[in-house]
Design a protein around this motif. Structure first.
Motif, short mmCIF file in Angstrom:
data_model
loop_
_atom_site.label_atom_id
_atom_site.label_comp_id
_atom_site.label_asym_id
_atom_site.label_seq_id
_atom_site.Cartn_x
_atom_site.Cartn_y
_atom_site.Cartn_z
N GLY A 163 -15.62 -24.55 -2.76
CA GLY A 163 -16.25 -23.42 -2.05
C GLY A 163 -17.71 -23.69 -1.75
N LEU A 164 -18.16 -23.08 -0.67
CA LEU A 164 -19.54 -23.29 -0.24
C LEU A 164 -20.54 -22.72 -1.26
CD1 LEU A 164 -21.24 -24.29 2.20
CD2 LEU A 164 -21.20 -21.94 3.04
N VAL A 165 -20.19 -21.59 -1.87
CA VAL A 165 -21.12 -20.95 -2.80
C VAL A 165 -21.43 -21.88 -3.97
CG1 VAL A 165 -21.49 -18.94 -4.28
CG2 VAL A 165 -20.23 -18.69 -2.15
N ASN A 166 -20.38 -22.42 -4.57
CA ASN A 166 -20.61 -23.33 -5.70
C ASN A 166 -21.27 -24.63 -5.26
OD1 ASN A 166 -19.86 -21.82 -7.82
ND2 ASN A 166 -17.78 -22.64 -7.98
N ASP A 167 -21.00 -25.05 -4.02
CA ASP A 167 -21.65 -26.25 -3.51
C ASP A 167 -23.17 -26.04 -3.50
OD1 ASP A 167 -21.56 -28.86 -2.12
OD2 ASP A 167 -22.43 -27.69 -0.48
N TRP A 168 -23.59 -24.91 -3.02
CA TRP A 168 -25.03 -24.60 -3.00
C TRP A 168 -25.59 -24.50 -4.41
CZ3 TRP A 168 -26.15 -20.66 1.52
CH2 TRP A 168 -25.93 -21.33 2.73
N PHE A 211 -27.35 -25.64 -10.65
CA PHE A 211 -26.66 -24.69 -11.53
C PHE A 211 -25.24 -25.16 -11.82
CE2 PHE A 211 -29.88 -22.05 -9.48
CZ PHE A 211 -30.42 -21.39 -10.58
N GLU A 212 -24.63 -24.53 -12.82
CA GLU A 212 -23.23 -24.79 -13.14
C GLU A 212 -22.33 -24.13 -12.10
OE1 GLU A 212 -21.57 -26.28 -16.01
OE2 GLU A 212 -23.53 -27.29 -16.01
N ARG A 213 -21.14 -24.67 -11.93
CA ARG A 213 -20.15 -24.00 -11.08
C ARG A 213 -19.70 -22.70 -11.74
NH1 ARG A 213 -18.00 -27.13 -7.14
NH2 ARG A 213 -18.65 -29.31 -7.22
N VAL A 214 -19.44 -21.70 -10.93
CA VAL A 214 -18.97 -20.42 -11.43
C VAL A 214 -17.56 -20.19 -10.89
CG1 VAL A 214 -19.37 -17.93 -11.46
CG2 VAL A 214 -21.32 -19.50 -11.47
N GLY A 215 -16.68 -19.70 -11.74
CA GLY A 215 -15.33 -19.38 -11.28
C GLY A 215 -15.30 -18.01 -10.66
N TRP A 216 -15.83 -17.93 -9.43
CA TRP A 216 -16.06 -16.61 -8.81
C TRP A 216 -14.81 -15.74 -8.81
CZ3 TRP A 216 -20.86 -15.36 -8.55
CH2 TRP A 216 -21.82 -16.35 -8.35
N LEU A 217 -13.68 -16.38 -8.50
CA LEU A 217 -12.44 -15.60 -8.47
C LEU A 217 -11.48 -16.03 -9.56
CD1 LEU A 217 -11.91 -15.46 -4.62
CD2 LEU A 217 -12.69 -13.61 -6.09
N ASP A 242 -12.61 -16.69 -12.92
CA ASP A 242 -13.11 -16.29 -14.24
C ASP A 242 -12.92 -14.77 -14.39
OD1 ASP A 242 -14.56 -15.53 -16.45
OD2 ASP A 242 -16.23 -16.89 -16.06
N PRO A 243 -12.15 -14.35 -15.40
CA PRO A 243 -11.87 -12.91 -15.55
C PRO A 243 -13.14 -12.07 -15.70
CG PRO A 243 -10.49 -14.21 -17.02
CD PRO A 243 -11.46 -15.16 -16.40
N LYS A 244 -14.21 -12.68 -16.17
CA LYS A 244 -15.43 -11.89 -16.35
C LYS A 244 -16.15 -11.68 -15.02
CE LYS A 244 -16.60 -13.13 -21.11
NZ LYS A 244 -16.33 -14.56 -21.34
N VAL A 245 -15.94 -12.58 -14.09
CA VAL A 245 -16.73 -12.58 -12.86
C VAL A 245 -15.96 -11.98 -11.67
CG1 VAL A 245 -18.08 -14.04 -11.30
CG2 VAL A 245 -17.85 -14.66 -13.70
N ALA A 246 -14.61 -12.13 -11.70
CA ALA A 246 -13.82 -11.86 -10.50
C ALA A 246 -14.11 -10.49 -9.88
CB ALA A 246 -12.34 -11.99 -10.82
N MET A 247 -14.19 -9.44 -10.74
CA MET A 247 -14.39 -8.11 -10.17
C MET A 247 -15.73 -8.01 -9.44
SD MET A 247 -12.89 -5.31 -9.63
CE MET A 247 -11.71 -4.54 -10.72
N TRP A 248 -16.74 -8.70 -9.99
CA TRP A 248 -18.05 -8.67 -9.33
C TRP A 248 -17.99 -9.34 -7.96
CZ3 TRP A 248 -21.56 -5.42 -10.86
CH2 TRP A 248 -21.56 -5.01 -12.19
N SER A 249 -17.19 -10.41 -7.87
CA SER A 249 -17.05 -11.06 -6.57
C SER A 249 -16.40 -10.12 -5.56
CB SER A 249 -16.21 -12.33 -6.71
OG SER A 249 -16.74 -13.15 -7.72
N ILE A 250 -15.40 -9.38 -6.04
CA ILE A 250 -14.73 -8.42 -5.16
C ILE A 250 -15.72 -7.34 -4.72
CG2 ILE A 250 -12.88 -6.72 -5.01
CD1 ILE A 250 -11.47 -9.20 -5.47
N VAL A 251 -16.52 -6.87 -5.69
CA VAL A 251 -17.51 -5.84 -5.36
C VAL A 251 -18.49 -6.37 -4.32
CG1 VAL A 251 -19.49 -4.56 -6.29
CG2 VAL A 251 -17.34 -4.60 -7.54
N PHE A 252 -18.94 -7.61 -4.54
CA PHE A 252 -19.86 -8.20 -3.57
C PHE A 252 -19.23 -8.26 -2.18
CE2 PHE A 252 -21.20 -11.82 -1.07
CZ PHE A 252 -22.56 -11.63 -1.03
N PHE A 253 -17.98 -8.72 -2.14
CA PHE A 253 -17.30 -8.80 -0.85
C PHE A 253 -17.24 -7.43 -0.18
CE2 PHE A 253 -13.41 -8.01 1.51
CZ PHE A 253 -13.53 -8.95 2.53
N SER A 254 -16.89 -6.40 -0.95
CA SER A 254 -16.74 -5.07 -0.37
C SER A 254 -18.07 -4.56 0.18
CB SER A 254 -16.21 -4.09 -1.42
OG SER A 254 -15.03 -4.58 -1.97
#
Lengths: 280, 322
Positions: B160-165, B171-177, B179-191
């Motif tokens: 993904g482009l986000v982790n590439d940047w 920085f470390e790669r993040v499991g945006w979608l 990682d159970p801790k992060v996924a909902m935040w990614s959805i919120v961001f998208f919305s």
């Protein structure tokens, strides 16, 4: 001295505003640029640690492939046919209802009007299952009927058109009727032409909503032939989960018609949103 | 020609002149009214037909359904409160509700703050403002499914482009979608990203409705930009904020599409929301009665939340539009 510092502060303020807006704009637009450039890449260019913005040579074949893997042409036609039908039917039904509610006097009119407004409060969660069953009993599942008919009513559209019709002086009706125009003639020859901006705004919002609608088409279609473009993309994603180049090609083709429509009718889009935003 | 003049136009004049309704053609007046009634109901016929089949019947039938076991095919029977009891005893339902709640609590305030902030910036007189406005608006008009697919790609952990940047910045790669801790935040961001343009247009309209004199008066009184924002802008756009707040909560409780596309409720059910629960029971397990009961519970919940909002938040709304 003081004058100077005020001017400097103004310039700095503008620069900061530009900077923030620019950063925001990048976030808003980059996904689309990335979508388009990826759609023209070789698949190995996606799965490489050294990501490049542009493909070495644009692979237009991706679009052909995507359209061959899934019948996107058919999805396109379905979506266009359904969206246009819904817009035409909805505007017709809304105009007729709004005409009755704004220009004619008959017993029960106001109660009906409030009834129509009241339907906006019905939560979608209640309607989902029984609406599906109704379509099932009508034998409409997996037909165009199921995609079109449930969307042809728009309570808020009726409300907006009624408000708009009421701004047209009633004397014009009387004048037209004296000249031998029928009641429907008044609606068709006079009120509709005078209400073009409102109709365009509502029609565009409806078109956009239909083109992008996903859950309903997902539920009421089964066969590939009836799918709309959003359902098609979703299915495509499930089937070819790592074929990002093809998926981006499919997403690009789904997005472009609306972008073109938007650039040609931006004013009506904005008007449509401003109107619907005043719901509260 | 003259015989066609609508009676209600002539009538008052006749009465004015003669004091009483002399020679009022009763029959014509009556037929005028009948004509309007007939045409009026004729015009409303499609609306009535639709409302009967797709609004009134479903609402009532849904309630009936919720007290029955109703598979699409096979025997149906009345089961009393059983569906409701099963729902309230199902941990998955509570998880769905909790996740929808998490989404709502994060999305609604963040979305409102971001929209107002961007709208304030776009309400300034700087060069290229129309260019910016168009740009911010574009995500809103595009298909949610198409852009959700694009963001799934951008959020991809490995490609993904986000982790590439992020990795380029060290920085470390993040499991945006993933990682159970992060996924909902990614959805919120998208919305927020997708809804921003729409909300900004609404806020812009509200901001442009604020009388300039208020700001001028405040400036004379020595109010800084914060005081102006706090005591003029914020109260003046509060009806819009209130509208977005209510609509935002109603919509967020029912969030579905972006989650369906981007995570399908995963990873580890961390984005599994209550609407998905209803969808699964209706269209995967074919338990229509059970799904209808979930729908009713959600509707009651939405209704209660909206009532509370009206009572609590509604008080701080400033409706006096100067």
């Amino acid at each position: 001295m003081r004058k100077n510092s005020v001017a400097v502060r103004k310039v700095v303020g503008k620069l900061v505003t530009h900077l923030i807006l620019m950063i925001g704009l990048v976030i808003m637009i980059i996904p689309f640029l990335w979508m388009v450039t990826t759609s023209l890449k070789e698949i190995w260019e996606v799965f490489t640690p050294q990501m490049q913005w542009l493909p070495e040579t644009p692979i237009w074949q991706n679009y052909v492939d995507a359209w061959n893997y899934a019948p996107f042409g058919r999805y396109y036609l379905n979506t266009a046919f359904v969206s246009i039908s819904v817009v035409v039917l909805q505007l017709t039904i809304c105009s007729l209802a709004a005409f009755a509610l704004s220009r004619l006097e008959f017993p029960g009119r106001d109660i009906i009007f409030y009834g129509i407004l009241g339907t906006m409060m019905l939560p979608g969660t209640i309607m989902l299952v029984p609406s599906y069953l109704v379509l099932h009993w009508l034998g409409w599942i997996d037909t165009y009927w199921a995609l079109i008919i449930p969307a042809v009513f728009n309570a808020f559209g009726i409300f907006l058109l009624r408000q708009f019709f009421m701004t047209i002086p009633k004397d014009l009706d009387d004048a037209a009727i004296i000249d031998g125009c029928s009641r429907f003639g008044v609606l068709w020859r006079m009120i509709i032409p005078l209400s073009k901006p409102a109709l365009a705004a509502i029609g565009l919002m409806t078109f956009m909503g239909q083109w992008n609608s996903f859950m309903w088409p997902l539920i009421v279609t089964n066969s590939e032939n009836m799918r709309t473009i959003t359902v098609g993309i979703s299915m495509f994603k499930d089937q070819f989960s790592n074929m990002w180049t093809l998926m981006m090609a499919a997403s690009t083709t789904a997005t472009i018609p609306l972008l073109i429509l938007f650039f040609f009718s931006q004013r009506f889009f904005i008007e449509g949103i401003t109107l619907t935003g005043m719901k509260g | 020609m003259l015989g066609n003049i609508p009676q209600h136009h002539c009538e008052p004049k006749v009465e004015e002149v003669f004091g009483v309704a002399v020679n009022t053609p009763q029959r014509r007046r009556w037929s005028q009214r009948t004509e309007q009634t007939i045409i009026g109901y004729l015009c409303l016929l499609p609306t009535f037909a639709y409302a009967a089949v797709f609004l009134v019947f479903p609402v009532i039938f849904s309630l009936v359904l919720s007290f029955r076991r109703w598979p699409m095919f096979g025997p149906k029977k009345f089961v009393g409160w059983e569906n409701y009891i099963r729902i309230f005893q199902d941990d998955l339902f509570w998880l769905g509700l909790k996740n929808a709640g998490r989404y709502t609590i994060a999305f609604v305030p963040l979305s409102i703050i971001t929209s107002l902030f961007v709208a304030l910036l776009l309400n300034t007189k700087i060069r290229g403002i129309n260019f910016y406005r168009t740009g911010y608006f574009i995500p809103t008009i595009t298909s949610a499914v198409a852009v959700a697919v694009v963001w799934t790609f951008l959020f991809d952990t490995n490609y993904g482009l986000v982790n590439d940047w992020l990795t380029r910045l060290g920085f470390e790669r993040v499991g945006w979608l993933s990682d159970p801790k992060v996924a909902m935040w990614s959805i919120v961001f998208f919305s927020i990203w997708r809804g921003l343009g729409y909300n900004v247009v609404i806020y812009l309209a509200a901001l442009q409705g604020v009388p300039v004199q208020l700001y001028e008066a405040a400036k004379i009184d020595g109010a800084g930009w914060w005081a102006q924002f706090r005591y003029i802008t914020l109260p003046m756009v509060s009806p819009t904020t209130f509208f977005m707040f209510i609509m935002g909560i109603i919509g967020s409780i029912q969030v579905f599409e972006q989650i369906f596309i981007m995570t399908g409720g995963g990873p580890m059910r961390s984005t599994y929301v209550v609407f998905m629960y209803m969808y699964d029971y209706a269209f995967r397990y074919n338990e229509m009665g059970y799904a209808a009961a979930v729908g009713y519970i959600m509707a009651v919940l939405i209704f209660i939340l909206t009532l509370i909002n009206m009572k609590v938040t509604g008080k701080s709304v400033h409706y006096d539009q100067a």
